[in-house]
Design a protein around this motif. Structure first.
Motif, PDB file in Angstrom:
ATOM      1  N   ARG A   1      -0.754  -0.067   4.179  1.00  0.00           N
ATOM      2  CA  ARG A   1      -1.346  -0.786   3.036  1.00  0.00           C
ATOM      3  C   ARG A   1      -1.725  -2.199   3.468  1.00  0.00           C
ATOM      4  NH1 ARG A   1      -1.822   0.650  -2.128  1.00  0.00           N
ATOM      5  NH2 ARG A   1      -0.536   2.490  -1.858  1.00  0.00           N
ATOM      6  N   ARG A   2      -2.959  -2.336   3.921  1.00  0.00           N
ATOM      7  CA  ARG A   2      -3.445  -3.637   4.420  1.00  0.00           C
ATOM      8  C   ARG A   2      -4.541  -4.132   3.494  1.00  0.00           C
ATOM      9  NH1 ARG A   2      -4.448  -1.225  10.530  1.00  0.00           N
ATOM     10  NH2 ARG A   2      -2.447  -0.167  10.595  1.00  0.00           N
ATOM     11  N   GLU A   3      -4.386  -5.305   2.994  1.00  0.00           N
ATOM     12  CA  GLU A   3      -5.400  -5.853   2.087  1.00  0.00           C
ATOM     13  C   GLU A   3      -6.686  -6.107   2.875  1.00  0.00           C
ATOM     14  OE1 GLU A   3      -4.230  -9.551   0.224  1.00  0.00           O
ATOM     15  OE2 GLU A   3      -6.383  -9.984   0.037  1.00  0.00           O
TER      16      GLU A   3
ATOM     17  N   THR B   1     -18.638  -6.228   3.121  1.00  0.00           N
ATOM     18  CA  THR B   1     -19.281  -5.979   1.829  1.00  0.00           C
ATOM     19  C   THR B   1     -18.314  -6.216   0.681  1.00  0.00           C
ATOM     20  OG1 THR B   1     -20.237  -4.163   3.063  1.00  0.00           O
ATOM     21  CG2 THR B   1     -20.852  -4.304   0.759  1.00  0.00           C
ATOM     22  N   GLY B   2     -17.017  -6.063   0.982  1.00  0.00           N
ATOM     23  CA  GLY B   2     -16.002  -6.266  -0.049  1.00  0.00           C
ATOM     24  C   GLY B   2     -15.544  -4.957  -0.653  1.00  0.00           C
ATOM     25  N   THR B   3     -14.236  -4.826  -0.785  1.00  0.00           N
ATOM     26  CA  THR B   3     -13.656  -3.653  -1.435  1.00  0.00           C
ATOM     27  C   THR B   3     -12.249  -4.040  -1.868  1.00  0.00           C
ATOM     28  OG1 THR B   3     -13.182  -1.281  -1.174  1.00  0.00           O
ATOM     29  CG2 THR B   3     -12.689  -2.663   0.708  1.00  0.00           C
ATOM     30  N   SER B   4     -11.567  -3.115  -2.532  1.00  0.00           N
ATOM     31  CA  SER B   4     -10.186  -3.375  -2.927  1.00  0.00           C
ATOM     32  C   SER B   4      -9.309  -2.304  -2.296  1.00  0.00           C
ATOM     33  CB  SER B   4     -10.054  -3.293  -4.447  1.00  0.00           C
ATOM     34  OG  SER B   4     -10.302  -1.945  -4.834  1.00  0.00           O
ATOM     35  N   LEU B   5      -8.004  -2.562  -2.295  1.00  0.00           N
ATOM     36  CA  LEU B   5      -7.086  -1.567  -1.742  1.00  0.00           C
ATOM     37  C   LEU B   5      -7.164  -0.268  -2.539  1.00  0.00           C
ATOM     38  CD1 LEU B   5      -3.770  -3.169  -0.540  1.00  0.00           C
ATOM     39  CD2 LEU B   5      -4.874  -1.152   0.398  1.00  0.00           C
ATOM     40  N   ALA B   6      -7.305  -0.381  -3.855  1.00  0.00           N
ATOM     41  CA  ALA B   6      -7.357   0.818  -4.694  1.00  0.00           C
ATOM     42  C   ALA B   6      -8.598   1.644  -4.338  1.00  0.00           C
ATOM     43  CB  ALA B   6      -7.379   0.420  -6.170  1.00  0.00           C
ATOM     44  N   GLU B   7      -9.724   0.952  -4.135  1.00  0.00           N
ATOM     45  CA  GLU B   7     -10.967   1.659  -3.788  1.00  0.00           C
ATOM     46  C   GLU B   7     -10.830   2.326  -2.416  1.00  0.00           C
ATOM     47  OE1 GLU B   7     -15.166   0.196  -5.197  1.00  0.00           O
ATOM     48  OE2 GLU B   7     -14.760  -0.603  -3.193  1.00  0.00           O
ATOM     49  N   MET B   8     -10.184   1.601  -1.494  1.00  0.00           N
ATOM     50  CA  MET B   8      -9.955   2.154  -0.152  1.00  0.00           C
ATOM     51  C   MET B   8      -9.080   3.386  -0.213  1.00  0.00           C
ATOM     52  SD  MET B   8      -8.842  -0.513   2.762  1.00  0.00           S
ATOM     53  CE  MET B   8      -8.463   0.464   4.204  1.00  0.00           C
ATOM     54  N   GLU B   9      -8.049   3.313  -1.050  1.00  0.00           N
ATOM     55  CA  GLU B   9      -7.110   4.432  -1.160  1.00  0.00           C
ATOM     56  C   GLU B   9      -7.839   5.672  -1.675  1.00  0.00           C
ATOM     57  OE1 GLU B   9      -3.621   3.414  -3.379  1.00  0.00           O
ATOM     58  OE2 GLU B   9      -2.548   5.204  -2.674  1.00  0.00           O
ATOM     59  N   ALA B  10      -8.699   5.469  -2.672  1.00  0.00           N
ATOM     60  CA  ALA B  10      -9.449   6.606  -3.226  1.00  0.00           C
ATOM     61  C   ALA B  10     -10.394   7.167  -2.172  1.00  0.00           C
ATOM     62  CB  ALA B  10     -10.232   6.152  -4.468  1.00  0.00           C
ATOM     63  N   ALA B  11     -11.018   6.281  -1.392  1.00  0.00           N
ATOM     64  CA  ALA B  11     -11.952   6.740  -0.353  1.00  0.00           C
ATOM     65  C   ALA B  11     -11.202   7.489   0.750  1.00  0.00           C
ATOM     66  CB  ALA B  11     -12.701   5.545   0.242  1.00  0.00           C
ATOM     67  N   ALA B  12     -10.000   6.997   1.100  1.00  0.00           N
ATOM     68  CA  ALA B  12      -9.200   7.681   2.140  1.00  0.00           C
ATOM     69  C   ALA B  12      -8.797   9.065   1.637  1.00  0.00           C
ATOM     70  CB  ALA B  12      -7.968   6.853   2.489  1.00  0.00           C
TER      71      ALA B  12
ATOM     72  N   ALA C   1      -5.866   6.260   9.112  1.00  0.00           N
ATOM     73  CA  ALA C   1      -6.518   5.503   8.030  1.00  0.00           C
ATOM     74  C   ALA C   1      -5.909   5.826   6.666  1.00  0.00           C
ATOM     75  CB  ALA C   1      -8.019   5.788   8.026  1.00  0.00           C
ATOM     76  N   HIS C   2      -4.716   6.408   6.687  1.00  0.00           N
ATOM     77  CA  HIS C   2      -4.065   6.792   5.441  1.00  0.00           C
ATOM     78  C   HIS C   2      -3.545   5.539   4.720  1.00  0.00           C
ATOM     79  CE1 HIS C   2      -2.306   9.792   2.905  1.00  0.00           C
ATOM     80  NE2 HIS C   2      -1.119   9.230   2.981  1.00  0.00           N
ATOM     81  N   VAL C   3      -3.771   5.484   3.419  1.00  0.00           N
ATOM     82  CA  VAL C   3      -3.240   4.351   2.651  1.00  0.00           C
ATOM     83  C   VAL C   3      -1.966   4.822   1.963  1.00  0.00           C
ATOM     84  CG1 VAL C   3      -3.709   2.720   0.777  1.00  0.00           C
ATOM     85  CG2 VAL C   3      -5.565   3.430   2.302  1.00  0.00           C
ATOM     86  N   ASP C   4      -0.831   4.250   2.323  1.00  0.00           N
ATOM     87  CA  ASP C   4       0.429   4.683   1.706  1.00  0.00           C
ATOM     88  C   ASP C   4       1.493   3.591   1.820  1.00  0.00           C
ATOM     89  OD1 ASP C   4       1.769   4.756   4.197  1.00  0.00           O
ATOM     90  OD2 ASP C   4       1.007   6.751   4.603  1.00  0.00           O
ATOM     91  N   ASP C   5       2.663   3.885   1.264  1.00  0.00           N
ATOM     92  CA  ASP C   5       3.761   2.907   1.295  1.00  0.00           C
ATOM     93  C   ASP C   5       4.934   3.395   2.115  1.00  0.00           C
ATOM     94  OD1 ASP C   5       2.679   0.827  -0.332  1.00  0.00           O
ATOM     95  OD2 ASP C   5       2.806   2.229  -2.008  1.00  0.00           O
ATOM     96  N   GLU C   6       4.665   4.317   3.048  1.00  0.00           N
ATOM     97  CA  GLU C   6       5.741   4.829   3.902  1.00  0.00           C
ATOM     98  C   GLU C   6       6.211   3.723   4.849  1.00  0.00           C
ATOM     99  OE1 GLU C   6       7.054   8.091   4.240  1.00  0.00           O
ATOM    100  OE2 GLU C   6       6.103   8.256   2.274  1.00  0.00           O
ATOM    101  N   PRO C   7       7.513   3.601   5.056  1.00  0.00           N
ATOM    102  CA  PRO C   7       7.981   2.604   6.027  1.00  0.00           C
ATOM    103  C   PRO C   7       7.551   2.982   7.448  1.00  0.00           C
ATOM    104  CG  PRO C   7       9.816   3.482   4.719  1.00  0.00           C
ATOM    105  CD  PRO C   7       8.615   4.316   4.400  1.00  0.00           C
ATOM    106  N   ALA C   8       7.202   2.000   8.248  1.00  0.00           N
ATOM    107  CA  ALA C   8       6.910   2.209   9.677  1.00  0.00           C
ATOM    108  C   ALA C   8       7.730   1.150  10.418  1.00  0.00           C
ATOM    109  CB  ALA C   8       5.418   2.073   9.954  1.00  0.00           C
TER     110      ALA C   8
END
Ligand code: FAD
Length: 401
Positions: free
Chosen positions: A84-86, A91-102, A159-166
């Motif tokens: 989860r990287r802001e 062009t500009g996007t949001s994390l939520a938009e990125m998550e949906a695209a991923a 390129a997965h958007v998630d909150d898993e610990p690494a």
């Protein structure tokens, strides 16, 4: 049975560990003055521990976790989230938009990845332009290569958007290779670059730093990028030589900038520049006084002029992270393209058939390294698994061990 292991990265040390536990006599020949290869931890003057190479133990990477546990090594959660990287810039996007695209990309993968590149797959999706650019940035940063060369199948991993610990290993990832080397006792010889391997069906003689070493079997655990520098007599079979030559490598660099005041965990990506930055915790919730940055792909390294030093990149980080109080004087740059024992960062999407070429031993020679790590290639996990597989193959060949 006596086995020589060439290379004391995680692949070679894991192979040596398995062989040793299986009853073989082992000697590990390492070119550098230290073990660990691309796992190398350092401490900044202000006490922050940084990883010059491998840092994150990704979700699903079980072998590295198990090995750390076996040696009683703890993990640092780090607080921030790798997935989860802001995204900033472009062009500009949001994390939520990125998550949906991923998620859309992963649905498409389930239908028809075939041999598509990550770029082709992303270009074919109906997603906002800014989100596409941010996903391309994630792919190119993490693979260290152009998205044209990355297989679409790797998208889900990088390129997965998630909150898993690494997490990383408490105190530094290098504790793991050090623990492995210590358990092998005096078997590890540093400053011993292997130059030549004369082999036949029953055994071999290796030449390393002027010494000749006889062995019954050998695990070659050096990066494919430098393997051709070892002279094999007779030469390796064509199928293997072709596989070695076909592996593509990505490029990456890291920059660590001490902080005058520690900051809460965060992860921010510079989309057009193809790098990301993070602040993280160490023990418990204690923030480390450093911001780390990772740039990936030859184009990114050229744009940031990394070969000339950290200045250009530092200036870019200063404007990206104006929320942080940087101490640029103490900055530490880590580059691998100029490293004599790898010359790059890690392999890019090795095709299955090329990876498979390393799975079977050639006579008494077995092969290991992240590039032979199958679905875990490019990771510490792939290195460990490939080393174990090479050791198992030799132990099967010589069951009397
Ligand atoms: P190496 O670690 O390269 O070990 C090979 C060893 O062989 C080296 O010690 C080398 O000196 C030695 N050698 C070479 N030639 C000879 C010779 N002729 N004779 C004797 N010895 C020789 N992985 C992750 O899981 N998570 C991450 O977050 C991550 N981030 C990374 C960031 C960077 C910048 C880099 C560069 C890598 C990163 N990786 C990450 C990848 C990870 O570091 C590697 O996949 C893994 O450490 C490779 O292990 P290896 O044993 O295959 O190779």
């Amino acid at each position: 049975m006596k086995v020589a292991v060439v290379g004391a990265g995680l692949a070679g040390l894991s192979a040596a560990d398995e062989l040793h536990r299986g009853g073989a006599e082992v000697v590990v020949l390492e070119a550098r003055e230290r073990v660990g290869g691309r796992v190398w931890s350092r401490r900044l003057e202000n006490g922050a521990v940084v990883e010059m190479g491998a840092e994150f133990i990704l979700p699903g990477n079980t072998a590295v976790r198990e090995l750390a546990e076996r040696f009683g090594l703890g993990l640092w959660d780090k607080g921030m989230r790798y997935g989860r990287r802001e995204p900033r810039g472009g062009t500009g996007t949001s994390l939520a938009e990125m998550e949906a695209a991923a998620a859309a990309a992963e649905r498409e993968l389930g239908r028809s990845a075939g041999d598509l590149s990550a770029r082709r797959l992303l270009d074919g999706l109906q997603i906002p332009a800014g989100a596409r650019e941010a996903l391309l940035a994630r792919v190119e940063i993490s693979s260290g290569n152009s998205a044209d060369l990355v297989a679409a199948r790797d998208l889900a991993g990088i390129a997965h958007v998630d909150d898993e610990p690494a997490p990383s290993i408490a105190g530094g990832n290098q504790s793991l290779p050090l623990a492995l080397a210590e358990s092998l006792g005096r078997a590890v010889r540093l400053r011993s670059p292997v130059e030549r391997v004369v082999w036949h069906a029953e055994g071999m003689r290796l030449r390393a730093a002027g010494a000749e070493i006889d062995a019954d079997g050998c695990v070659v655990a050096v990066p494919a990028s430098v393997l051709p520098r070892i002279r094999f007599e007779p030469a390796l079979p064509d199928r293997l030589a072709h596989a070695v030559a076909a592996i593509q490598y990505g490029e990456a660099a890291k920059l660590f900038v001490p902080l005058r005041r520690p900051a809460a965990p965060s992860a921010v990506m510079a989309v057009p520049e193809r790098y990301w930055t993070w602040t993280a915790t160490a023990d418990g919730d204690r923030p480390q006084p450093v911001v780390s940055a990772f740039a990936g792909s030859p184009a990114a390294l050229a744009r940031l002029d990394v070969s000339a030093g950290p200045d250009h990149w530092l200036a870019s980080i200063e404007s990206l992270r104006d929320d942080l109080e940087l101490d640029p004087e103490g900055a530490l740059l880590s580059t691998w393209s100029d490293d004599p024992w790898v010359g790059a960062a890690y392999s890019t999407s090795p095709p299955a058939e090329i990876g498979a070429a390393f799975e079977r031993p050639v006579g008494p020679l077995a092969f290991a390294g992240e590039h032979a790590g199958g679905e875990f290639a490019a990771l510490m996990e792939g290195a460990i698994r490939s080393g174990r597989r090479a050791a198992a193959a030799l132990l099967t060949l010589y069951p009397a061990a």
